[in-house]
Design an enzyme around this catalytic site. Sequence first.
Site, short mmCIF file in Angstrom:
data_model
loop_
_atom_site.label_atom_id
_atom_site.label_comp_id
_atom_site.label_asym_id
_atom_site.label_seq_id
_atom_site.Cartn_x
_atom_site.Cartn_y
_atom_site.Cartn_z
N GLU A 81 0.71 -54.21 17.07
CA GLU A 81 0.10 -52.88 17.05
C GLU A 81 -0.74 -52.69 18.31
O GLU A 81 -1.63 -53.49 18.60
CB GLU A 81 -0.79 -52.73 15.82
N LYS A 118 -19.84 -48.78 4.72
CA LYS A 118 -20.05 -49.43 6.02
C LYS A 118 -19.06 -48.76 6.97
O LYS A 118 -17.91 -49.16 7.08
CB LYS A 118 -19.75 -50.92 5.89
N CYS A 166 -2.93 -45.48 12.52
CA CYS A 166 -2.22 -46.61 11.88
C CYS A 166 -0.74 -46.29 11.70
O CYS A 166 0.10 -47.16 11.71
CB CYS A 166 -2.86 -46.90 10.54
N GLU A 193 -6.00 -50.84 3.59
CA GLU A 193 -5.14 -49.96 4.40
C GLU A 193 -5.20 -50.50 5.81
O GLU A 193 -6.20 -50.31 6.50
CB GLU A 193 -5.66 -48.51 4.35
#
Length: 490
Positions: A384, A174, A283, A249
Amino acid sequence: MTQHLQTFIAGRWRDASGPQYSTEYPADGSTVASLHAATVADVDEAVQAAEHARLQPSWANLKRHERAGILHRIAAGIRARGEELAQLQRLDNGKPISETRALVASAAGTFQFFAAACETWEDTLTPARGDYLTMSVHEPLGVVGAITPWNSPIASEAQKMAPALAAGCAMVFKPAEITPRMAIELAKIAQQAGVPDGIISVLPGKGSVVGDALVKHPLIQRIAFTGGTSVGLGIQRLAAEKLMPTSLELGGKSPTIVCADADLDHAVAGVLFGIFSSSGESCIAGSRAFVHASVYDEFKRRLLAGVQALRVGDPADERTQMGPLVNLGHRASVERYVALGVQEGGRVLFGGKRPEGGLFDRGSYYLPTVIEGLPNTAQMCQEEIFGPVLALLPWHDEADLLAQCNDNVYGLASGIWTRDYKAAWRIGSALKTGTVWINTYKLFSVSTPFGGVKLSGTGREKGRLGILEYTSQKSFYWGLNENPLPWAGA
Ligand code: NAD
């Protein structure tokens, strides 16, 4: 020109069954591809087909060296189409061509590495404690799901597909709704390399529909997820319902530490690369730079000179270092964070706005931005942003520095710039992050495991043992006794 993309579901190239949608080139907002989103019924069809295909002799009976051969052919297939794939990925997420070329090369390297790992991986004879032999073998988990984000599609998808195929699993993908292309192209290359039909399916579409159905499907034995922490937590909760292993992750807010004795030229180059490459949509972006007070002003002067010289522009231009953000919505979110930082008392030293004129007015561009004057506790330093925004913070005392670096829900990566190897070891050991870079930043190698601690994730990808994440361990006891077990005759 808009290209219509079909996808690969249950061994057939076709449109998915859901509504049609299109994807846009972030550099100018033009439509690049149209495709159909998958449905829950497509998920079921793909998973059932994968379960069937993985049990057929054409996949189940392959020896490890034969699967390794297929992985080598996938690596060769990626390399043969390398430039085309790099250009396609650029159109998907607007990353500069120099970066997408590197990502394509890394994807090919990932298949090559796992081919070698697959062919050389050994099961073990464990020390027997009686008249028997004991063996521990690894079997493929079955059908596994992979869910990926939009920022580095081909690399994150290769990191999941290569070990899964090496282990003998089947995989249903996906990809992010807005970047479906690389997974589709990988499926094509894998088919041409000899992966039997049905072993890989690609289901584009919404996470809340397709991703959710994939996670919940009873035949899915594992989810390899890369994406945001809140989605990852939701997946983990669902996985707990069926005791399904996951690798997650997730996000990061990585600190970079510049010590008083650092080589400032190296440190400046590393901090710039760490936060502004990929437009900060990474990230592991080094979004908090802690600079020792004794070199703070000099570091800041050199850093700002470096930021000014960054080439922001057309991702198709080989010289471009920073392209646009992935879309206008994401740029608006970055802008909200910068406004928040200013509200919290931060001073914008550079950027803090959109570049103007020409292509800049059509795409979702944002200037590299440096902010100082914020405490580490500010929301802008804690959350973030996933964009080109660097918070610059001075530090005086090592214990306080470490407390600030670790005072964050994330624990993905960190960097240290120092000439003192003992300090590097001491600080690196105290940082609660999955990766520590010393006198470098954002280097990646498929042979080295990657993953986070705290809310940056669980599980590891890459590294030789990455294959084992897609296997379950089984123990065999082989009786060698000449006489019946004593209990039976007693
Ligand atoms: P996201 O979490 O919104 O989406 C990631 C994927 O999850 C997409 O395919 C999305 O469709 C899917 N998804 C969304 N909701 C879902 C649900 N309810 N169930 C199942 N799947 C669902 O993340 P994003 O915006 O695409 O990517 C940015 C995030 O990814 C950032 O937080 C970034 O730090 C993280 N990221 C982490 C790594 C890493 O290796 N740690 C690498 C790249 C990106």
